[in-house]
Scaffold this active site. Structure first.
Site, mmCIF file in Angstrom:
data_model
loop_
_atom_site.group_PDB
_atom_site.id
_atom_site.type_symbol
_atom_site.label_atom_id
_atom_site.label_comp_id
_atom_site.label_asym_id
_atom_site.label_seq_id
_atom_site.Cartn_x
_atom_site.Cartn_y
_atom_site.Cartn_z
ATOM 1 N N GLY A 122 0.772 -1.247 0.000
ATOM 2 C CA GLY A 122 0.000 0.000 0.000
ATOM 3 C C GLY A 122 0.797 1.287 0.000
ATOM 4 N N SER A 180 2.396 8.515 1.792
ATOM 5 C CA SER A 180 1.581 7.378 2.234
ATOM 6 C C SER A 180 1.859 7.013 3.689
ATOM 7 C CB SER A 180 1.890 6.141 1.376
ATOM 8 O OG SER A 180 1.542 6.349 0.035
ATOM 9 N N GLN A 221 0.894 -1.824 -7.509
ATOM 10 C CA GLN A 221 -0.086 -2.237 -8.504
ATOM 11 C C GLN A 221 -0.053 -1.276 -9.681
ATOM 12 O OE1 GLN A 221 -4.187 -2.238 -7.271
ATOM 13 N NE2 GLN A 221 -4.835 -2.849 -9.309
ATOM 14 N N TYR A 241 -17.740 9.383 3.634
ATOM 15 C CA TYR A 241 -16.922 8.176 3.783
ATOM 16 C C TYR A 241 -17.725 6.935 3.349
ATOM 17 C CZ TYR A 241 -12.877 5.566 5.402
ATOM 18 O OH TYR A 241 -11.757 4.761 5.452
ATOM 19 N N LYS A 294 -14.416 -0.511 6.366
ATOM 20 C CA LYS A 294 -13.491 -0.444 7.512
ATOM 21 C C LYS A 294 -14.076 -1.151 8.735
ATOM 22 C CE LYS A 294 -9.919 1.948 5.860
ATOM 23 N NZ LYS A 294 -8.646 1.262 5.534
ATOM 24 N N LEU A 303 -2.510 10.543 -0.627
ATOM 25 C CA LEU A 303 -3.176 10.319 -1.912
ATOM 26 C C LEU A 303 -4.615 9.837 -1.704
ATOM 27 C CD1 LEU A 303 -2.391 10.564 -4.911
ATOM 28 C CD2 LEU A 303 -1.888 8.116 -4.883
ATOM 29 N N ALA A 304 -4.824 9.017 -0.660
ATOM 30 C CA ALA A 304 -6.153 8.467 -0.375
ATOM 31 C C ALA A 304 -7.145 9.547 0.061
ATOM 32 C CB ALA A 304 -6.060 7.387 0.703
#
Ligand code: IMJ
Length: 279
Positions: free
Chosen positions: A37, A43, A64, A179, A186, A218-219
Site C-alpha cells: 500500500g 503514504s 499495482q 466516507y 473499515k 493520496l487516499a
C-alpha cells in the site's frame, strides 16, 4: 577456562555509555516483512516503512500498475529493499505468486503492513444509500477481504510468530460525511482483525489495526472539503492538532516490535484523541 574468560574480558574494547545502556540497539534487527500500500512518500504505509527500517527491519514492497511502480521502486531502494514486486491484491493468483517469491527470497517473514483500500470515487460522495451492489463488493473486497487473503498466505511463512498491522479509520465506528461505503468496509476490516487474531493466536501471530486521524495523503486527495475537515478535526482534538504520518509509523513499530507482545485483535486510535470526545 576461567583464565581465558578473564583474558577475553581484558582485550575487549571499552563500551561507550550509549552501548552500555543499549540506546543504539535496534528493535527490529533481523526482522523481515512486507508492506502493501505504498503509493508515494506521503503514504502512511511509507511512514510505517521508514519507522521499521530505522529500527533495522528488512523490507519488501509491492505495487499495482506502472504508475505506482515508478513511485514505489525509488522509495524501496532508498531503504535498501531488494524485493519490489507487482501485486494486485484483488487477484488470488497475484497473492499466491508474491508470497511464493517471498518464500524463495527470505524463507520466513515476521510482519506485514496492510495499508490498502479502494472504493469507486462516486461512492465517496453523495449518499451511502445510493451505493450499488458492484460498488459495495469492490470496496469490501479490496479494503477488507484483502487483509484475510494476505494473512492466510503469510501465516505459513511466519514460522517464528508474527505481527500483522492494518490501517483503519473512525468512519468504521461513526458516520463521517462522504466516507460512506468505506465506513462499512473499515467496519468489516476491524471485525476481520478480531477474527484473524483469534484464529492465528496459537501460531503467535498477532493482528492489530491503527485507526489514523485524517492526513493529507493520496487516499485523501480530491475528497471534497478535505482541507476544511482537517481544520475541523484539529480544533476538536484534545491535542489541538492533526496527526503526523510518522506518528502512525511509530505505532506500527510498537505493534511489530516486542513492545506489544501481549496485544492482539486491537484497534488503536492515533488521532490526537479525536475519538474520545462526545462534544
Ligand atoms: C475518504 C472519503 C471521505 C472522507 C474521508 C476520506 N476522510 C478521510 C478519508 C475524512 C480521512 C481518507 N480515508 C481514511 C480513506 O480510507 C480513503 C480511502 C479511499 C480513497 C479514495 C480516493 C480515490 C478513489 N477511491 C478511493 N478509495 C478509497 O478513487
Amino acid at each position: 577456562m576461567k583464565g581465558n574468560e578473564i583474558t577475553a574480558e581484558r582485550t575487549e574494547s571499552p563500551k561507550t555509555k550509549q552501548e552500555m545502556s543499549g540506546a543504539n540497539m535496534k528493535m527490529l534487527e533481523g526482522k523481515k516483512g512486507i508492506i502493501f500500500g505504498v503509493a508515494n512518500d506521503h503514504s502512511l504505509a511509507w511512514a510505517c516503512a521508514q519507522a521499521l527500517h530505522n529500527q533495522g527491519a528488512q523490507l519488501a514492497f509491492t505495487y499495482q500498475g506502472e504508475v505506482l511502480e515508478r513511485r514505489v521502486k525509488p522509495l524501496a531502494e532508498s531503504v535498501g529493499s531488494t524485493f519490489v514486486e507487482p501485486c494486485d491484491l484483488s487477484k488470488d493468483d497475484n497473492i499466491e505468486a508474491v508470497f511464493a517469491k517471498l518464500k524463495k527470497h527470505w524463507q520466513s517473514i515476521d510482519f506485514i503492513v496492510h495499508a490498502v483500500a479502494f472504493a469507486n470515487k462516486q461512492d465517496l460522495e453523495g449518499h451511502f444509500v445510493d451505493t450499488t451492489r458492484d460498488g459495495f463488493k469492490l470496496a469490501l473486497d479490496v479494503s477488507a477481504y484483502t487483509l484475510t487473503a494476505v494473512a492466510k498466505a503469510a501465516a505459513p511463512l511466519m514460522t517464528e510468530g508474527g505481527s500483522i498491522v492494518t490501517l483503519t479509520y473512525y468512519g468504521a465506528e461513526k458516520v463521517i460525511p462522504n466516507y460512506n461505503v468505506m465506513g462499512v468496509a473499515k467496519a468489516a476490516l476491524e471485525a476481520s482483525v478480531r477474527y484473524l487474531a483469534a484464529d492465528l493466536g496459537d501460531k503467535n501471530i498477532r493482528v492489530n489495526a491503527i485507526s489514523a486521524g485524517p492526513v493529507r495523503t493520496l487516499a485523501a486527495m480530491g475528497i471534497a472539503g478535505f482541507r476544511d475537515m482537517l481544520k475541523y478535526v484539529a480544533d476538536k482534538t484534545p491535542l489541538k492538532r492533526n496527526i503526523q504520518a510518522d506518528e502512525v509509523g511509530k505505532t506500527a513499530l510498537y505493534f511489530i516490535s516486542d513492545l506489544s507482545s501481549g496485544v492482539t485483535g486491537e484497534v488503536i486510535h492515533v488521532d490526537c484523541g479525536y475519538s474520545i470526545m462526545g462534544m
